[in-house]
Design an enzyme around this catalytic site. Sequence first.
Site, PDB file in Angstrom:
ATOM      1  N   CYS A 112       0.824  -1.229   0.000  1.00 14.77           N
ATOM      2  CA  CYS A 112       0.000   0.000   0.000  1.00 14.77           C
ATOM      3  C   CYS A 112       0.847   1.263   0.000  1.00 14.77           C
ATOM      4  O   CYS A 112       0.325   2.359  -0.206  1.00 14.77           O
ATOM      5  CB  CYS A 112      -0.935  -0.014   1.196  1.00 14.77           C
ATOM      6  SG  CYS A 112      -1.887  -1.522   1.325  1.00 14.77           S
ATOM      7  N   HIS A 256      -3.181   6.863   2.585  1.00 12.95           N
ATOM      8  CA  HIS A 256      -3.648   5.564   2.093  1.00 12.95           C
ATOM      9  C   HIS A 256      -4.996   5.294   2.757  1.00 12.95           C
ATOM     10  O   HIS A 256      -5.164   5.494   3.963  1.00 12.95           O
ATOM     11  CB  HIS A 256      -2.624   4.490   2.464  1.00 12.95           C
ATOM     12  CG  HIS A 256      -3.156   3.108   2.276  1.00 12.95           C
ATOM     13  ND1 HIS A 256      -3.772   2.708   1.109  1.00 12.95           N
ATOM     14  CD2 HIS A 256      -3.177   2.033   3.111  1.00 12.95           C
ATOM     15  CE1 HIS A 256      -4.146   1.448   1.236  1.00 12.95           C
ATOM     16  NE2 HIS A 256      -3.805   1.021   2.431  1.00 12.95           N
ATOM     17  N   ASN A 286     -10.263  -0.220   0.388  1.00  5.63           N
ATOM     18  CA  ASN A 286      -8.803  -0.135   0.387  1.00  5.63           C
ATOM     19  C   ASN A 286      -8.295  -0.687  -0.954  1.00  5.63           C
ATOM     20  O   ASN A 286      -8.368  -1.889  -1.199  1.00  5.63           O
ATOM     21  CB  ASN A 286      -8.269  -0.948   1.566  1.00  5.63           C
ATOM     22  CG  ASN A 286      -6.762  -0.976   1.651  1.00  5.63           C
ATOM     23  OD1 ASN A 286      -6.063  -0.694   0.671  1.00  5.63           O
ATOM     24  ND2 ASN A 286      -6.242  -1.355   2.801  1.00  5.63           N
TER      25      ASN A 286
HETATM   26  O1  UT7 Z   1      -3.520  -1.425   3.762  1.00  2.90           O
HETATM   27  C1  UT7 Z   1      -3.349  -1.762   5.108  1.00  2.90           C
HETATM   28  C2  UT7 Z   1      -4.198  -2.937   5.278  1.00  2.90           C
HETATM   29  N1  UT7 Z   1      -4.902  -3.189   6.424  1.00  2.90           N
HETATM   30  C3  UT7 Z   1      -5.442  -2.347   7.340  1.00  2.90           C
HETATM   31  O2  UT7 Z   1      -5.290  -1.176   7.380  1.00  2.90           O
HETATM   32  C4  UT7 Z   1      -6.313  -3.006   8.344  1.00  2.90           C
HETATM   33  C5  UT7 Z   1      -6.090  -2.505   9.741  1.00  2.90           C
HETATM   34  N2  UT7 Z   1      -7.028  -3.139  10.642  1.00  2.90           N
HETATM   35  C6  UT7 Z   1      -8.348  -2.842  10.666  1.00  2.90           C
HETATM   36  O3  UT7 Z   1      -8.829  -2.014   9.910  1.00  2.90           O
HETATM   37  C7  UT7 Z   1      -9.183  -3.528  11.686  1.00  2.90           C
HETATM   38  O4  UT7 Z   1      -8.372  -4.260  12.565  1.00  2.90           O
HETATM   39  C8  UT7 Z   1     -10.260  -4.472  11.078  1.00  2.90           C
HETATM   40  C9  UT7 Z   1     -11.335  -3.653  10.377  1.00  2.90           C
HETATM   41  C10 UT7 Z   1      -9.649  -5.450  10.113  1.00  2.90           C
HETATM   42  C11 UT7 Z   1     -10.948  -5.246  12.186  1.00  2.90           C
HETATM   43  O5  UT7 Z   1     -11.540  -4.350  13.097  1.00  2.90           O
HETATM   44  P1  UT7 Z   1     -11.266  -4.506  14.677  1.00  2.90           P
HETATM   45  O6  UT7 Z   1     -12.058  -3.473  15.331  1.00  2.90           O
HETATM   46  O7  UT7 Z   1      -9.788  -4.489  14.878  1.00  2.90           O
HETATM   47  O8  UT7 Z   1     -11.882  -5.925  14.948  1.00  2.90           O
HETATM   48  P2  UT7 Z   1     -11.183  -7.192  15.630  1.00  2.90           P
HETATM   49  O9  UT7 Z   1     -10.300  -7.874  14.654  1.00  2.90           O
HETATM   50  O10 UT7 Z   1     -10.618  -6.774  16.940  1.00  2.90           O
HETATM   51  O11 UT7 Z   1     -12.432  -8.084  15.900  1.00  2.90           O
HETATM   52  C12 UT7 Z   1     -13.499  -7.689  16.811  1.00  2.90           C
HETATM   53  C13 UT7 Z   1     -14.644  -8.667  16.637  1.00  2.90           C
HETATM   54  C14 UT7 Z   1     -14.205 -10.130  16.630  1.00  2.90           C
HETATM   55  O12 UT7 Z   1     -15.222 -10.893  17.257  1.00  2.90           O
HETATM   56  P3  UT7 Z   1     -15.038 -11.396  18.773  1.00  2.90           P
HETATM   57  O13 UT7 Z   1     -13.788 -12.261  18.732  1.00  2.90           O
HETATM   58  O14 UT7 Z   1     -14.881 -10.163  19.590  1.00  2.90           O
HETATM   59  O15 UT7 Z   1     -16.287 -12.156  19.010  1.00  2.90           O
HETATM   60  C15 UT7 Z   1     -14.191 -10.472  15.174  1.00  2.90           C
HETATM   61  O16 UT7 Z   1     -14.398 -11.851  14.915  1.00  2.90           O
HETATM   62  O17 UT7 Z   1     -15.269  -8.429  15.379  1.00  2.90           O
HETATM   63  C16 UT7 Z   1     -15.335  -9.654  14.637  1.00  2.90           C
HETATM   64  N3  UT7 Z   1     -15.257  -9.348  13.243  1.00  2.90           N
HETATM   65  C17 UT7 Z   1     -16.317  -9.111  12.473  1.00  2.90           C
HETATM   66  N4  UT7 Z   1     -17.625  -9.082  12.750  1.00  2.90           N
HETATM   67  C18 UT7 Z   1     -18.477  -8.789  11.753  1.00  2.90           C
HETATM   68  C19 UT7 Z   1     -14.110  -9.261  12.473  1.00  2.90           C
HETATM   69  N5  UT7 Z   1     -14.461  -8.962  11.214  1.00  2.90           N
HETATM   70  C20 UT7 Z   1     -15.804  -8.870  11.191  1.00  2.90           C
HETATM   71  C21 UT7 Z   1     -16.746  -8.591  10.195  1.00  2.90           C
HETATM   72  N6  UT7 Z   1     -18.056  -8.553  10.498  1.00  2.90           N
HETATM   73  N7  UT7 Z   1     -16.383  -8.329   8.904  1.00  2.90           N
END
Ligand code: UT7
Length: 383
Positions: A112, A256, A286
């Site tokens: 990215c 980005h 993204n």
């Molecule tokens: O170009 C660079 C590339 N990447 C990035 O910039 C990504 C950076 N990271 C992020 O944007 C975030 O970490 C995410 C959007 C990927 C995830 O958001 P988060 O607030 O960090 O969620 P998390 O991974 O801490 O997960 C929280 C909960 C989990 O459930 P439990 O374990 O608390 O029950 C996940 O399983 O949210 C769940 N979850 C979802 N629920 C519904 C994760 N993805 C999803 C989803 N829909 N798509």
Amino acid sequence: MKHAHIIGWGHYFPPRELSNDEISKVVDTSDEWIQARTGIASRHIVETETTTQMAFEAAARAIAIADISPSEVDLVIVATSTPENMFPSTASQVQALLGADSAGAFDLSAACSGFVYGLDMATQAIKTGAVRTAVVIGAEKMSRVLDWDDRGTCILFGDGAGAVVLQGSNIPGGVMASMLRSDGSGGNVLSLPAVYENPVPFLNGSGPKKGENRNVIDMEGRQVFRFATRVIPQIVNEVIEQAGIAIEDVALIVPHQANTRIIESAAKKLGINPNRFFLNVNHAGNTSAASIPIALCEAVQAGRLKPNDIVIFVGFGGGLTWAASVIRWDAGPNYQDNPGIARMRYGLNRYRMRYRQLHRSVMARIGGSPTPNARLKDADKKK
Ligand code: UT7
């Protein structure tokens, strides 16, 4: 010393839009969760378009705005993690489609951050005087490298391309400073295997078995989130210091586009209003290396940049890599859409490419261009 000015810009989105509701039909997620946690409502995905075609479209639009002929282009750089081929490079294919007959061309892999890396490479080449005009493109078809069973990644990414034309001039301005960074120790938190490793018949049991190596993105979302919110304010402060300006002098930051929450956190750490960042993640998702040039084009279209404004590009992503550039936005507002004549020329280029391919294969058949090795063998026989 030469200065590298941005004199053209263009972007391309494939027409097919994919909403969060559609994604929620294939994985356990919802529009509400995606919008709240990422700021993304929809993204564009390719149906039949290739990375090369999108890169070409963005570049052709940038060249039209720059009002130059493709024959003036000396260098084509495509930042991409989703090329059709490792070689020929996407950049070489775009060079031929543009008819940029005097240009060198190569692809650049910095995930990215790739567009900002490419912008810096082109700027350095212009400053030495080796290159006068360069086209820097970010182009991605992320939809083809996603695990559509993984709700942690498949909701985030989209497809598209963006490009700028850079030109050297003795007039001060343009790219004022750039900074590139990498921390390979974090490579495992955001990765995409480049090559499907086929089993080798001579090496028993070595390498992955068929079906083991899937070419999809693997990401530790929370770790990437923490990394991004740490490095954005850090590198923005470093690069403005290098440019000799203060954060108050900056009219706009084009980051980005990964997640609205990342930008809000970075703005807080920088002590600036989040609306100083330009965001289009809501409808673009993204798009990896394409995200900054696409957002730049939309910022220009929205009137967010005036002549002489200072704009910062800041990228972060796989590698891990991060990078930033400070630019004085001194491009003349020369908004003309692709004139028909340029489009006609590009149409002819496709025929010219096919003609050259045909010519090459005919010459090979009739033995018109023997390899040096073959020539030596012939010479040996004659002795
Ligand atoms: O170009 C660079 C590339 N990447 C990035 O910039 C990504 C950076 N990271 C992020 O944007 C975030 O970490 C995410 C959007 C990927 C995830 O958001 P988060 O607030 O960090 O969620 P998390 O991974 O801490 O997960 C929280 C909960 C989990 O459930 P439990 O374990 O608390 O029950 C996940 O399983 O949210 C769940 N979850 C979802 N629920 C519904 C994760 N993805 C999803 C989803 N829909 N798509």
